[in-house]
Every structure is written in structure tokens, then in C-alpha cells.
Design a protein around this motif. Structure first.
Motif, short mmCIF file in Angstrom:
data_model
loop_
_atom_site.label_atom_id
_atom_site.label_comp_id
_atom_site.label_asym_id
_atom_site.label_seq_id
_atom_site.Cartn_x
_atom_site.Cartn_y
_atom_site.Cartn_z
N VAL A 7 4.03 -6.33 -0.18
CA VAL A 7 2.64 -7.13 -0.18
C VAL A 7 1.45 -6.47 -0.12
O VAL A 7 0.44 -6.75 -0.93
N ALA A 8 1.47 -5.29 0.44
CA ALA A 8 0.25 -4.53 0.30
C ALA A 8 0.01 -4.02 -1.03
O ALA A 8 -1.40 -4.02 -1.62
N GLU A 9 0.93 -3.75 -1.82
CA GLU A 9 0.74 -3.24 -3.26
C GLU A 9 0.33 -4.36 -4.09
O GLU A 9 -0.56 -4.23 -4.67
N ALA A 10 0.83 -5.69 -3.80
CA ALA A 10 0.41 -6.82 -4.69
C ALA A 10 -1.05 -7.04 -4.24
O ALA A 10 -1.88 -7.41 -4.89
N LEU A 11 -1.32 -7.01 -3.13
CA LEU A 11 -2.87 -7.15 -2.74
C LEU A 11 -3.74 -6.19 -3.38
O LEU A 11 -4.83 -6.51 -3.73
#
Length: 74
Positions: A47-51
Motif C-alpha cells: 500500500v505504501a508503494e502504491a501511495l
């Protein structure tokens, strides 16, 4: 004396590198609250990478901030 714990919350913190300003590296962070207690670390990082892919500054690091209440035993 045994200590028990009680889960309070999980948060995701994404730190981004905004470059060098006046000779100092500028790192800013954004915190996302209300992560599920059962959230898996691999999923949190995904999720952090997507954000981070939606933002211009480079993602520097990812932190999972866990808050737990420590309760002393009787």
C-alpha cells in the motif's frame, strides 16, 4: 509480575525525500491511520508503494507505528 497487552492502533507512515534545501536534506512524512490489527506487513508495504507511486517526491522509508497498552499483572 507478568504484563499483558491491549492493542490500541496501527498507523502507516510514509517518509518522502524532497531534496536538499539550504544544504539540508528535507524529509517529510505522511501518516495514514486506522490500519487493521490483522494487517500483514507485506500488504502494508505494498500500500505504501502504491501511495508513493502517486506522489512526486521519492519514497525514503516506510514505518508501521503500533500503539499498545501495557497492563501490569496482579
Amino acid at each position: 509480575m507478568p504484563v499483558t497487552t491491549d492493542f490500541i492502533s496501527n498507523k502507516l507512515q510514509v517518509r518522502s525525500n524532497h531534496g536538499v534545501v539550504d544544504g539540508k536534506e528535507v524529509i517529510k512524512s505522511k501518516t495514514y491511520s486506522n490500519l487493521k490489527e490483522t494487517a500483514v506487513d507485506d500488504d502494508i508495504y505494498a500500500v505504501a508503494e502504491a501511495l508513493a507511486s502517486l506522489q512526486v517526491p521519492t519514497m525514503e522509508e516506510v514505518l508501521k507505528v503500533e500503539t499498545t497498552l501495557l497492563i501490569p499483572g496482579v
